[in-house]
Design a protein around this motif. Structure first.
Motif, PDB file in Angstrom:
ATOM      1  N   VAL A  94      75.815  24.453  55.989  1.00 62.38           N
ATOM      2  CA  VAL A  94      76.790  25.539  56.099  1.00 62.38           C
ATOM      3  C   VAL A  94      76.780  26.120  57.506  1.00 62.38           C
ATOM      4  CG1 VAL A  94      77.428  27.825  55.251  1.00 62.38           C
ATOM      5  CG2 VAL A  94      76.590  26.092  53.660  1.00 62.38           C
ATOM      6  N   VAL A  95      75.571  26.382  58.025  1.00 65.20           N
ATOM      7  CA  VAL A  95      75.443  26.933  59.375  1.00 65.20           C
ATOM      8  C   VAL A  95      76.054  25.993  60.401  1.00 65.20           C
ATOM      9  CG1 VAL A  95      73.822  27.653  61.164  1.00 65.20           C
ATOM     10  CG2 VAL A  95      73.390  28.267  58.778  1.00 65.20           C
ATOM     11  N   GLY A  96      75.737  24.697  60.266  1.00 63.14           N
ATOM     12  CA  GLY A  96      76.276  23.707  61.191  1.00 63.14           C
ATOM     13  C   GLY A  96      77.788  23.607  61.100  1.00 63.14           C
ATOM     14  N   GLY A  97      78.321  23.663  59.870  1.00 60.62           N
ATOM     15  CA  GLY A  97      79.771  23.608  59.689  1.00 60.62           C
ATOM     16  C   GLY A  97      80.483  24.779  60.326  1.00 60.62           C
ATOM     17  N   VAL A  98      79.935  25.968  60.119  1.00 60.98           N
ATOM     18  CA  VAL A  98      80.532  27.158  60.733  1.00 60.98           C
ATOM     19  C   VAL A  98      80.469  27.074  62.251  1.00 60.98           C
ATOM     20  CG1 VAL A  98      80.298  29.655  61.024  1.00 60.98           C
ATOM     21  CG2 VAL A  98      80.056  28.637  58.756  1.00 60.98           C
ATOM     22  N   ALA A  99      79.299  26.656  62.780  1.00 58.56           N
ATOM     23  CA  ALA A  99      79.144  26.531  64.227  1.00 58.56           C
ATOM     24  C   ALA A  99      80.112  25.501  64.799  1.00 58.56           C
ATOM     25  CB  ALA A  99      77.701  26.143  64.562  1.00 58.56           C
ATOM     26  N   ALA A 100      80.260  24.365  64.094  1.00 52.93           N
ATOM     27  CA  ALA A 100      81.179  23.322  64.554  1.00 52.93           C
ATOM     28  C   ALA A 100      82.622  23.814  64.522  1.00 52.93           C
ATOM     29  CB  ALA A 100      81.034  22.078  63.684  1.00 52.93           C
ATOM     30  N   GLY A 101      82.970  24.578  63.488  1.00 54.91           N
ATOM     31  CA  GLY A 101      84.324  25.129  63.398  1.00 54.91           C
ATOM     32  C   GLY A 101      84.629  26.086  64.534  1.00 54.91           C
ATOM     33  N   ILE A 102      83.658  26.968  64.828  1.00 56.44           N
ATOM     34  CA  ILE A 102      83.845  27.918  65.928  1.00 56.44           C
ATOM     35  C   ILE A 102      83.964  27.182  67.255  1.00 56.44           C
ATOM     36  CG2 ILE A 102      82.742  29.775  67.234  1.00 56.44           C
ATOM     37  CD1 ILE A 102      81.513  30.725  64.602  1.00 56.44           C
ATOM     38  N   ALA A 103      83.102  26.172  67.455  1.00 54.47           N
ATOM     39  CA  ALA A 103      83.146  25.393  68.694  1.00 54.47           C
ATOM     40  C   ALA A 103      84.485  24.669  68.837  1.00 54.47           C
ATOM     41  CB  ALA A 103      81.995  24.389  68.711  1.00 54.47           C
ATOM     42  N   ALA A 104      84.995  24.122  67.729  1.00 55.86           N
ATOM     43  CA  ALA A 104      86.282  23.419  67.772  1.00 55.86           C
ATOM     44  C   ALA A 104      87.416  24.369  68.148  1.00 55.86           C
ATOM     45  CB  ALA A 104      86.561  22.768  66.418  1.00 55.86           C
ATOM     46  N   LEU A 105      87.392  25.578  67.582  1.00 63.06           N
ATOM     47  CA  LEU A 105      88.414  26.567  67.919  1.00 63.06           C
ATOM     48  C   LEU A 105      88.345  26.948  69.392  1.00 63.06           C
ATOM     49  CD1 LEU A 105      88.390  28.984  64.831  1.00 63.06           C
ATOM     50  CD2 LEU A 105      90.225  27.447  65.541  1.00 63.06           C
TER      51      LEU A 105
END
Length: 237
Positions: free
Chosen positions: A208-219
């Protein structure tokens, strides 16, 4: 509608949403700082102490201010087709992106160093202030009860502390709420320290943490790419 116009409109709408969100967070943060009791009366189930609310308010003010700046630069830069504002938007997002990567690397590589530094700072604080400072004591009690941990490292953080000298026992969470919480019972209970327990929680929810971090980085990457695209298109006009 051409590609440039479409991307420009999307840039404006996206950053307008960021700006409004930042303004909302900033407003809530200021409200909580000025009138924390009213916030507690309305959202009492979300917080159990004024100090916790004040700390949350400072966090909201900082995040809200950053979002306001980003949203303003992006929205106005796209609307006015200002190369200067677009470059400032790109620079701010890039700085935040680099800071997040640096923080992640430090967290992964220097976890042991972080624990050493925290131990040097937090352990003496626990020994001196736990049981003396009501706010600090309450926050640590909430943390230990919710996370099911004891001290930063383990129950020995409270050995020879003010609390132990006054009460002759360790805090109840160190013995899984069994009484009297003496050294023998605390050692038998083997309650982990809060630092290790929080790390374990993070590892458990790594996906979950990695997914959120990846989403923020992608944005952030998308925002930088769009701003640079508009900047380069303005060069060709």
């Amino acid at each position: 509608m051409g590609c440039f116009t479409f991307i420009k409109v999307m840039m404006i709408l996206f950053n307008l949403a960021i700006f409004l969100g930042g303004g909302t967070l900033l407003g809530v943060g200021i409200w909580v700082t000025m009138d924390g009791q009213s916030f507690l009366d309305i959202f009492g189930t979300l917080s159990s102490s004024v100090l916790q609310v004040v700390n949350v308010s400072y966090f909201l003010i900082v995040i809200g201010s950053i979002l306001l700046v980003i949203g303003f630069l992006g929205c106005c830069g796209a609307q006015k087709e200002s190369k200067c504002l677009l470059m400032m938007f790109f620079s701010v997002v890039l700085i935040i992106f680099i800071a997040e990567i640096a923080a992640a690397v430090v967290a992964l590589v220097y976890t042991g160093l972080a624990e050493t530094l925290l131990t040097a700072v937090v352990t003496p604080l626990l020994k001196e202030k736990y049981g003396v400072d009501r706010s600090l004591t309450h926050i640590w009690n909430v943390t230990m009860n919710e996370v099911h941990c004891c001290g930063l490292n383990n129950y020995t953080d409270f050995t020879n502390s003010y609390w132990y000298q006054e009460h002759g026992t360790y805090p109840e969470p160190c013995c899984k709420d069994r009484q009297p919480c003496n050294g023998t019972l605390a050692a038998q209970s083997e309650v982990p320290g809060c630092f290790d327990q929080i790390l374990e929680e993070i590892k458990t929810n790594a996906g979950v943490v990695g997914g959120v971090a990846a989403g923020i980085a992608a944005l952030e990457i998308a925002a930088m790419a769009v701003s640079m695209y508009l900047y380069c298109e303005l060069d060709q006009k």
